[in-house]
Design an enzyme around this catalytic site. Structure first.
Site, PDB file in Angstrom:
ATOM      1  N   ARG A  60       7.550 -46.082  11.851  1.00  0.00           N
ATOM      2  CA  ARG A  60       7.474 -46.537  10.493  1.00  0.00           C
ATOM      3  C   ARG A  60       7.377 -45.401   9.469  1.00  0.00           C
ATOM      4  O   ARG A  60       7.389 -45.484   8.195  1.00  0.00           O
ATOM      5  CB  ARG A  60       6.176 -47.561  10.264  1.00  0.00           C
ATOM      6  CG  ARG A  60       6.333 -48.734  10.993  1.00  0.00           C
ATOM      7  CD  ARG A  60       5.576 -49.795  10.543  1.00  0.00           C
ATOM      8  NE  ARG A  60       5.928 -50.185   9.048  1.00  0.00           N
ATOM      9  CZ  ARG A  60       5.057 -51.203   8.205  1.00  0.00           C
ATOM     10  NH1 ARG A  60       4.222 -51.552   8.704  1.00  0.00           N
ATOM     11  NH2 ARG A  60       5.463 -51.285   7.022  1.00  0.00           N
TER      12      ARG A  60
ATOM     13  N   ASP B 267      10.494 -52.366  10.187  1.00  0.00           N
ATOM     14  CA  ASP B 267       9.283 -53.249   9.737  1.00  0.00           C
ATOM     15  C   ASP B 267       9.330 -52.742   8.148  1.00  0.00           C
ATOM     16  O   ASP B 267       8.455 -53.002   7.596  1.00  0.00           O
ATOM     17  CB  ASP B 267       7.975 -52.594  10.260  1.00  0.00           C
ATOM     18  CG  ASP B 267       7.818 -52.978  11.723  1.00  0.00           C
ATOM     19  OD1 ASP B 267       7.573 -54.254  11.772  1.00  0.00           O
ATOM     20  OD2 ASP B 267       8.180 -52.353  12.702  1.00  0.00           O
TER      21      ASP B 267
ATOM     22  N   CYS C 213       1.816 -58.081   2.562  1.00  0.00           N
ATOM     23  CA  CYS C 213       2.693 -57.072   3.051  1.00  0.00           C
ATOM     24  C   CYS C 213       4.047 -56.783   2.563  1.00  0.00           C
ATOM     25  O   CYS C 213       4.547 -55.697   2.339  1.00  0.00           O
ATOM     26  CB  CYS C 213       2.877 -57.037   4.634  1.00  0.00           C
ATOM     27  SG  CYS C 213       1.233 -57.327   5.355  1.00  0.00           S
TER      28      CYS C 213
ATOM     29  N   HIS D  55      -4.692 -55.149  10.336  1.00  0.00           N
ATOM     30  CA  HIS D  55      -5.090 -54.441   9.041  1.00  0.00           C
ATOM     31  C   HIS D  55      -6.339 -55.167   8.343  1.00  0.00           C
ATOM     32  O   HIS D  55      -6.650 -56.137   8.606  1.00  0.00           O
ATOM     33  CB  HIS D  55      -3.862 -54.623   8.010  1.00  0.00           C
ATOM     34  CG  HIS D  55      -2.763 -53.675   8.135  1.00  0.00           C
ATOM     35  ND1 HIS D  55      -1.558 -54.046   8.442  1.00  0.00           N
ATOM     36  CD2 HIS D  55      -2.630 -52.137   8.565  1.00  0.00           C
ATOM     37  CE1 HIS D  55      -0.623 -52.890   8.703  1.00  0.00           C
ATOM     38  NE2 HIS D  55      -1.418 -51.879   8.863  1.00  0.00           N
TER      39      HIS D  55
ATOM     40  N   ARG E 208      -4.873 -48.186  12.770  1.00  0.00           N
ATOM     41  CA  ARG E 208      -3.638 -47.565  11.932  1.00  0.00           C
ATOM     42  C   ARG E 208      -4.032 -46.612  11.235  1.00  0.00           C
ATOM     43  O   ARG E 208      -3.666 -45.754  10.641  1.00  0.00           O
ATOM     44  CB  ARG E 208      -2.896 -48.824  11.313  1.00  0.00           C
ATOM     45  CG  ARG E 208      -2.205 -49.909  12.178  1.00  0.00           C
ATOM     46  CD  ARG E 208      -0.959 -49.126  12.678  1.00  0.00           C
ATOM     47  NE  ARG E 208      -0.304 -50.255  13.479  1.00  0.00           N
ATOM     48  CZ  ARG E 208       0.991 -50.856  13.023  1.00  0.00           C
ATOM     49  NH1 ARG E 208       1.233 -50.839  11.749  1.00  0.00           N
ATOM     50  NH2 ARG E 208       1.458 -51.793  13.601  1.00  0.00           N
TER      51      ARG E 208
HETATM   52  N1  GLY Z   1       4.959 -55.480  12.086  1.00  0.00           N
HETATM   53  C1  GLY Z   1       4.276 -54.712  11.136  1.00  0.00           C
HETATM   54  C2  GLY Z   1       3.813 -53.802  11.637  1.00  0.00           C
HETATM   55  O1  GLY Z   1       3.076 -53.695  12.937  1.00  0.00           O
HETATM   56  O2  GLY Z   1       3.225 -52.747  10.948  1.00  0.00           O
END
Ligand code: GLY
Length: 261
Positions: A93, A68, A256, A169, A139
């Site tokens: 990530r 990502d 993004c 987001h 998140r």
């Molecule tokens: N695919 C981007 C994310 O889920 O962070």
């Protein structure tokens, strides 16, 4: 006293080339596996569009370890005088921040970091002049938002926790275009925090177009959303349309793909 940050102009953008491993990126969209060749072309068109808006591009090499990692916006929040390295929530990530941090340490003396258990991703942060709306998404947690707000206040900015639902987001559903104009989708349309703005409301069948970015004289928006395009243009903005289909397959929006400053 808060800063006076009106008519923000960008001079630079950080981007990262898509990794071939992006076919294994996190997704909730049921849109199939990204076509790498098309993703690379769409990325190139995106970078060209940023250049045509007058930005100098800082391009990082793709990193196969992080599927990502093309979504570089999630790793930091930047202004002209401050850099905050985020702490993405997914384990896959977290490591993306390493290279961004070493790059930003070279160009930004005023650098801070969000630490675990706090998590926050750049996609959850919407800057409107001297204020930063912080989406309380899946998140971004309270500790992340609190740490982030503390750093903002040390730098004479304001942080505003923003309730949200059914979006990855915050910026999946809201974009600030300047001139007190905001693009909104879903539950954010009726969010009282946004009541003082001129609202451009995005309909459900074009929800993806709620993520767009004002870059100097233009609004970059995804191609294929004619109602959203028409309403943004009627509001007086010049648009640049970009194919985003392959990034959408990974829940990724147009914002993004870059860190603008
Ligand atoms: N695919 C981007 C994310 O889920 O962070």
């Amino acid at each position: 006293m808060l800063k006076n940050v009106k008519n923000r102009m960008f001079t630079h953008a950080i981007v990262r080339q898509p990794a071939l491993s992006m076919i294994k990126g996190i997704t909730t969209a049921d849109l199939g596996i990204p076509d790498i060749n098309l993703a690379q072309q769409q990325y190139k068109d995106y970078v060209d569009a940023l250049r045509s808006c007058g930005l100098e591009i800082i391009q990082l090499e793709s990193d196969e370890e992080y599927p990502d990692s093309v979504f570089v916006e999630d790793t930091a929040v930047l202004t002209a005088d401050m850099a905050i390295i985020t702490n993405p929530k997914p384990e896959s990530r977290k490591g993306e921040i390493r290279e961004i941090e070493s790059l930003l340490r070279d160009i930004h003396p005023n650098l801070s970091k969000i630490n675990s258990p706090g998590t926050i991703e750049g996609g959850d942060v919407l800057q409107v002049e001297d204020r930063f709306y912080i989406g309380m998404s899946e998140r971004t947690n309270a500790s992340g938002a609190d740490q982030f707000t503390e750093i903002l206040e040390e730098n004479s900015y304001q942080g505003i926790k923003t309730p949200m639902e059914n979006l990855l987001h915050l910026k999946t559903g809201v974009s600030y275009l300047g001139e007190n104009t905001i693009v909104l989708y879903g539950s954010l349309v009726d969010e009282p925090l946004f009541d003082s703005f001129n609202k451009i409301v995005i309909q459900k069948d074009e929800a993806y177009a709620a993520n767009c970015i004002r870059v100097n004289d233009y609004v970059l928006m995804p191609k294929g959303y004619p109602k959203a395009q028409s309403i943004i243009e009627k509001a007086g903005f010049l648009t640049i349309l970009l194919g985003m289909s392959e990034f959408r397959k990974l829940d990724g929006g147009l914002s993004c793909l870059s860190l603008r400053f």
